[in-house]
Design an enzyme around this catalytic site. Structure first.
Site, PDB file in Angstrom:
ATOM      1  N   CYS A  83      -1.899   8.749   2.661  1.00 50.78           N
ATOM      2  CA  CYS A  83      -1.659   8.207   1.145  1.00 50.78           C
ATOM      3  C   CYS A  83      -2.941   8.686   0.347  1.00 50.78           C
ATOM      4  O   CYS A  83      -2.738   8.526  -0.835  1.00 50.78           O
ATOM      5  CB  CYS A  83      -1.253   6.970   1.010  1.00 50.78           C
ATOM      6  SG  CYS A  83      -2.240   5.906   2.102  1.00 50.78           S
ATOM      7  N   GLU A 107       0.952  -1.138   0.070  1.00 49.83           N
ATOM      8  CA  GLU A 107       0.057  -0.005   0.011  1.00 49.83           C
ATOM      9  C   GLU A 107       0.776   1.186   0.037  1.00 49.83           C
ATOM     10  O   GLU A 107       1.510   1.444   1.006  1.00 49.83           O
ATOM     11  CB  GLU A 107      -0.950   0.054   1.415  1.00 49.83           C
ATOM     12  CG  GLU A 107      -2.206   0.813   1.263  1.00 49.83           C
ATOM     13  CD  GLU A 107      -1.863   2.071   1.654  1.00 49.83           C
ATOM     14  OE1 GLU A 107      -1.761   2.808   1.285  1.00 49.83           O
ATOM     15  OE2 GLU A 107      -2.051   2.003   3.075  1.00 49.83           O
TER      16      GLU A 107
HETATM   17  C1  UN1 Z   1      -2.771   5.796   4.846  1.00 47.26           C
HETATM   18  O1  UN1 Z   1      -2.747   7.257   4.416  1.00 47.26           O
HETATM   19  O2  UN1 Z   1      -1.772   5.071   4.786  1.00 47.26           O
HETATM   20  O3  UN1 Z   1      -8.530   6.552   3.836  1.00 47.26           O
HETATM   21  C2  UN1 Z   1      -4.158   5.291   5.291  1.00 47.26           C
HETATM   22  C3  UN1 Z   1      -7.969   7.175   4.762  1.00 47.26           C
HETATM   23  C4  UN1 Z   1      -7.529   6.611   6.081  1.00 47.26           C
HETATM   24  C5  UN1 Z   1      -6.429   5.490   5.802  1.00 47.26           C
HETATM   25  C6  UN1 Z   1      -5.006   6.039   5.188  1.00 47.26           C
HETATM   26  N1  UN1 Z   1      -8.622   5.610   6.547  1.00 47.26           N
HETATM   27  O4  UN1 Z   1      -7.669   8.203   4.525  1.00 47.26           O
END
Ligand code: UN1
Length: 513
Positions: free
Chosen positions: A300, A266
């Site tokens: 992310c 990820e």
């Molecule tokens: C991440 O930034 O690695 O959708 C995960 C989102 C959060 C998870 C982000 N539930 O922004």
């Protein structure tokens, strides 16, 4: 600057020097170097961690291996019961752990609470899942034969988590893995090790009172050299789930791939929102602001690009510039502030150098761009959220800078918008704001967004745990969390049973002896 009340550290029972390795029910006398964790919020020392060395890692893995042979035999709903109690324990510690997440990582307290809530939610999900690890049955082509498939636990799951979600992303992996009958070895980011230690301490009592075998939920907080790299090459770990940059992810894929291990990756995102002339702009602007400046642009799923219809472009630009000018930057534990610090000064350097590239490549900084200085900003980690106008996807726009920089560009037709949207190497999250059914369906159709997450009239970040989370292209292709992501944590076995008295071969092949 508001003085931070540090009483939550006492509630979490963090020692002045914590050990960096645990087998779930016991802490190791670790032998690695001592790391000091300073808060990006106010620069204060939060605590120290005596990290795990390679030798400590070996001890943990040996214990985890033994634990797997026992844990996998415990009925899945009983494993689910342990997960349920972990969720309850997290509920009791939601405020203090949320506060530590905020203080050690720098996100707002609200987002820290949200992160712990994600952990609680995934526990609930995994409890239900423990009674739903379904396999299919199929009709055999041979008479008196039965065919079905079943899912068995895989083994040790290595979880390598990133600094921006110090605890939630681990829980998406760990709680699912636990329900599936796997055991987990967690290597947290060295920037936020105390969050990992605190979490491990919270779950310890649950593991102890349920007599969970030693080694089921392990922590190895150590350097990449001592722990991370060794994990990648360790054949005793059939699956590594890693969150981080694309650069790190490529290494993980190569190293784990070389030994034909599995990986869930990820990685980076470069998430865009398309704002159509048919959008409810009120909703869009709120979603854009949270998506672009929440967690100071370090999710992310952060909104990094806005693709705006030419008819509403000027209006969106004007309104957003106004919103940006009113954002308050400062201590993220103070609810009056919208934007906290970046994780460290090296992230600040990336922010500044990306904005330098913006200028060189012909982009125009509309607002923001500076590193905050003066009282309250002594850590040097606070930056102004920035909006940049670009004519097309410049090279810098295709690059994920983990900071609050939002690129604005114009489109005329939906085809052009979709092209701009997909014309980046990453493919995590995406959204369109429109009330036009044709545009909405085009965005969700096969020729539409190429991302793992595609939303309509909500932003790119803040996904719910119930869906599968992950994305395509340089985002790595893995899926974690909800839906049927659990299948990646198990091994599938196809079974054919002959309950007749003859031995017909499949495909009608004749073989008489
Ligand atoms: C991440 O930034 O690695 O959708 C995960 C989102 C959060 C998870 C982000 N539930 O922004």
């Amino acid at each position: 600057m508001t003085k931070t009340n540090l009483s939550f550290l006492k509630k979490l029972k963090l020692k002045s020097i914590s050990a960096g390795a645990s087998t779930g029910v016991a802490w190791l006398k670790t032998t690695g170097e001592i790391i000091e964790s300073y808060s990006p919020v106010d620069g204060k020392l939060i605590g120290k961690i005596k990290t795990a060395s390679r030798g400590d890692y070996e001890k943990v893995i040996a214990t985890a291996e033994k634990a797997f042979s026992e844990w996998r035999k415990i009925p899945a709903p009983k494993r689910g019961e342990v997960v349920r109690q972990i969720g309850d324990e997290l509920r009791k510690h939601k405020e203090s752990l949320g506060m530590l997440v905020s203080y050690e990582m720098g996100k707002s307290y609200q987002e820290g609470l949200g992160e712990v809530q994600e952990m609680i939610d995934i526990c609930d999900f995994a409890v239900g899942l423990s009674r739903q690890l379904y396999g299919l049955t199929m009709h055999s082509e041979r008479p008196n034969h039965r065919m079905y498939e079943q899912w068995h636990p895989l083994g040790i799951i290595g979880v390598i988590s990133a600094f921006n979600f110090p605890v939630a992303v681990w829980s998406w992996n760990a709680m699912i893995a636990l329900a599936c009958g796997d055991v987990v070895v967690w290597k947290p980011s060295s920037k936020v090790m105390l969050c990992a230690v605190a979490t491990q301490q919270i779950i310890e009592s649950v593991l102890k009172r349920n007599n969970v075998p030693e080694g089921v939920l392990c922590l190895v907080a150590g350097s990449s050299k001592e722990v991370g790299d060794v994990m990648l090459e360790d054949k005793r770990i059939p699956m590594i789930s890693a969150t981080g940059s694309t650069r790190v992810g490529i290494r993980v894929a190569q190293k784990v791939g070389e030994r034909l291990g599995r990986s869930i990756l990820e990685l980076g995102g470069n998430n865009a929102i398309i704002i159509s002339q048919h959008a409810n702009l009120d909703l869009a602007l709120r979603a854009v602001t949270f998506g672009a400046v929440g967690t100071a642009g370090q999710r992310c799923t952060t909104t990094r690009r806005l693709i705006i219809h030419e008819k509403v472009y000027e209006e969106v630009k004007k309104k957003l510039t106004k919103i940006y000018s009113q954002l308050s930057i400062g201590n993220p534990l103070d609810p009056a502030n919208h934007v906290g610090p970046l994780i460290d000064t090296s992230a600040v350097k990336d922010f500044s150098s990306s904005l330098q590239k913006v200028k060189e490549q012909g982009g125009k900084i509309l607002i923001g761009g500076k590193v905050k200085q003066g009282k309250g900003f002594e850590t040097g980690c606070y930056v102004e959220p920035s909006m940049v106008e670009v004519k097309e996807n410049l090279p810098i726009v295709k690059h994920e800078t983990f900071a609050p920089i939002l690129y604005l560009m114009k489109f005329k037709t939906i085809e052009e918008a979709l092209h701009l949207h997909n014309d980046v190497p990453q493919g995590l999250s995406s959204a369109i704001f429109t009330e036009n059914m044709q545009e909405m369906e085009a965005f969700l159709s096969v020729g539409g967004s190429d991302c793992g997450i595609a939303n309509v009239n909500i932003g790119t970040s803040g996904a719910e745990i119930g869906g599968a989370f992950g994305g395509e292209k340089e985002t790595g292709g893995g899926r974690e969390s909800g839906s049927d992501s659990w299948k990646a944590y198990m091994r599938r076995q196809t079974n054919t049973i002959n309950y007749g008295n003859s031995l017909p071969l499949a495909q009608g092949i004749k073989f008489d002896i």
